[in-house]
Design an enzyme around this catalytic site. Sequence first.
Site, PDB file in Angstrom:
ATOM      1  CG  ASP A 283       1.074  13.150  12.458  1.00 35.79           C
ATOM      2  OD1 ASP A 283       1.578  12.279  11.741  1.00 35.79           O
ATOM      3  OD2 ASP A 283       0.054  12.937  13.155  1.00 35.79           O
TER       4      ASP A 283
HETATM    5  C1  GLC Z   1      -1.186   9.802  13.912  1.00 43.22           C
HETATM    6  C2  GLC Z   1      -0.692   9.623  12.495  1.00 43.22           C
HETATM    7  C3  GLC Z   1      -1.479  10.384  11.470  1.00 43.22           C
HETATM    8  C4  GLC Z   1      -2.907  10.493  11.926  1.00 43.22           C
HETATM    9  C5  GLC Z   1      -2.909  11.385  13.152  1.00 43.22           C
HETATM   10  C6  GLC Z   1      -4.316  11.527  13.751  1.00 43.22           C
HETATM   11  O1  GLC Z   1      -0.133   9.791  14.811  1.00 43.22           O
HETATM   12  O2  GLC Z   1       0.680   9.884  12.241  1.00 43.22           O
HETATM   13  O3  GLC Z   1      -1.334   9.700  10.220  1.00 43.22           O
HETATM   14  O4  GLC Z   1      -3.724  11.039  10.900  1.00 43.22           O
HETATM   15  O5  GLC Z   1      -2.020  10.942  14.153  1.00 43.22           O
HETATM   16  O6  GLC Z   1      -4.721  10.295  14.273  1.00 43.22           O
END
Ligand code: GLC
Length: 744
Positions: A283
């Site tokens: 993430d």
């Molecule tokens: C965010 C979220 C995730 C998302 C990623 C890209 O912090 O936790 O669900 O897909 O970053 O935006």
Amino acid sequence: MRKGGIPVPALAAMGASIVFALQAFGQSDVEKRVDELLARMTLEEKLGQMSQSTAMRAPISDEIKREIRQGRWGSFLNAGSPADRAEAQRIAVKESRLGIPLIFGRDVIHGYRTIVPIPLGQAASWNPDLIERAAALAAREASAEGIHWTFAPMLDITRDPRWGRVAETLGEDPYLTSVLGAAMIRGFQGASPGAPGSVAACAKHYAGYGAAEAGRDYNSTFIPEGQLRDVYLPPFHAAVEAGVASFMTAFNALNGVPASGNEFLTRRILRVEWKYDGLVVSDYESVLEMVKHGYAADPADAAAKAVRAGVDMEMVSATYFDELKRLVEQGRVPLPVIDDAVRNVLRLKFRLGLFEAPMRSATETEITAAARDLAREAAAESVVLLKNDGVLPLGGGVRRIAVIGPLADSPVDQMGSWVMDARPEEVETPLASLRKRMGADGVRYAAALRNSRDASRENFGDAVAAARASDVVLLFLGEEQILSGEARSRAFLNLPGAQENLAEEVAKAGKPVVTVILAGRPLTFQSVTEESSAVLYAWHPGTMGGPALAEILFGERSPSGKLPIAFPRTVGQIPIYYAHLNTGRPAPPGELGIPMGNPVDPQGYTSKYLDVELTPEYPFGFGLSYARFEYSNLRVSSPAFARGGSIVVSAEIANAGSREGFEAAQLYIRDRVASVARPVRELKGFQRVHLKPGEKRTVSFTLSERDLAFHNQAMQRVAEPGDFDVWIAPDSASGVHGEFTFTE
Ligand code: GLC
């Protein structure tokens, strides 16, 4: 999916040659191409493929262009316009040494240009086919603008509506989330994630993120392995079985080990037990965040722990590119570990056909009439009728309507969280739809509040006057979009601002009030319900929320939504969910207050509260209709079945009402005695049936050993002989009951 990956034993013994030998045996064309390309890559180019950036701005900077030429990035997320993506891809393919195409990812969570209800709202439809079609629409619109990969579905189970991201989940139940999550993946990926109109899906956040302590986003999670395997992991396993192209690791520490550096999750379970060979992406900066977790000493340690754990691509933070070359040279990270990660990246790119068609399309999409129709259908089927004293559907006698509340006419709020590519001007609000139906003279609108957080009562007078001058009041309450989603945890679940006071004042006008709640989570609104003749829960319904609600309000369609998550009476009851254990001192439903007994004679010493009933305000699976469904005559095809066998459980459902409607009939079981105490109910099936007035239908479900299985104390997935309860029901708290025995 290819079977394989680096089993930890082989990794530990650095038996890389064993792994390559296995891979050489029976490898497909893709594997051959992966290995051939891998053999030509420098270590820097490998680390570049393992790196994902969000730094592509419009227009693309010279620095980014240079980095793309150098092979610094394998992917970009949430960046650029279709033209930017096309230019970046041209540079990658034409001007870098190996011409490896980029993969463009984006959070296409519940629609791209056409927004459907938030996933929690879609889950309330209990309609896998509809959810699949909605995801396919999102994939068509996103892929037309050069997106290859969406970071969805979110498969986190949660039982805590304080957590803002409950909006993005499919609810509290592993079975429902597994079925609906697999449908979303099928919709996104179609026949192949590389086909025109499809995108690669991403099962996230792996794993346990929804169990954040105190409902506070990113907080620690502590989940015993048995519960992890029986509750939190099944939707992810279902995603593997549905062919999901990628996984995303979560922010949270699971039992003290961050999910983005957790070998148990991403090597032992995902790669070895489930034999998954898709791509695992971290993430957003979750690799580097392991330093803040106190699990990694520094960025180099974080990079080593993440890549060893099986995170193939690092999102946004740059520890892989900055640290791993030196760690490989120092022998702290074996090169085969890097190679296996790059293989997973390249395999996805080959599977998506990016080497043949690096940029299938980069044109601006438009919303079509068919897309609007689908969005309206999805919004309508997500609406849950919680109360109706008969005021709904609105009859012909209603000539003048008061529409009250800022959420009646707020396109951005109506769309909910995670909306990047939609246009507010393309949203039809409930106020607009009602004006279309009733004519401008038939509707008096009073926002009364500036937004859902507004605590001012200065404009209540307009609302009360509108109510007095009307036949019926449509009161729109709930949460704005900015109160829902990531980093939006709330310690209270009541309606924000002065909304409850507004409801109280409007009720004094003495007209029937239909309350429509737009929110990203279960809220507590008991006083409002008492003052309302009817309550509809519409979540954040998306682009066509207005027409969908109008259809329901005027009876063109019966509401058919069923809650995918329990609604607590008060935030103090959390976590509250239907599949709970019985405890040794279960309290009868409805019991509360000071026990009658005493420590010597513990009458009433049961698992309840002094101050609130222990049952939820509305149970999982609950939802009313304009039809009136009656369940009867549950039958089992046999009183018992043995391993390898099965039984059929059936019941009759009749529509005793005067209107047609859809009903999601639910199948629940209870394993009365087992080597690990089992929940008082577990959902094991559901069927949507449509019944006209007076119509009757028999619904049947087949139960077999795999439906009864759970993880015992030795973490073996077993079905144990014994007696079971079974229900076919309209929700998790009622239904017709039967029993059966499972034998050796
Ligand atoms: C965010 C979220 C995730 C998302 C990623 C890209 O912090 O936790 O669900 O897909 O970053 O935006």
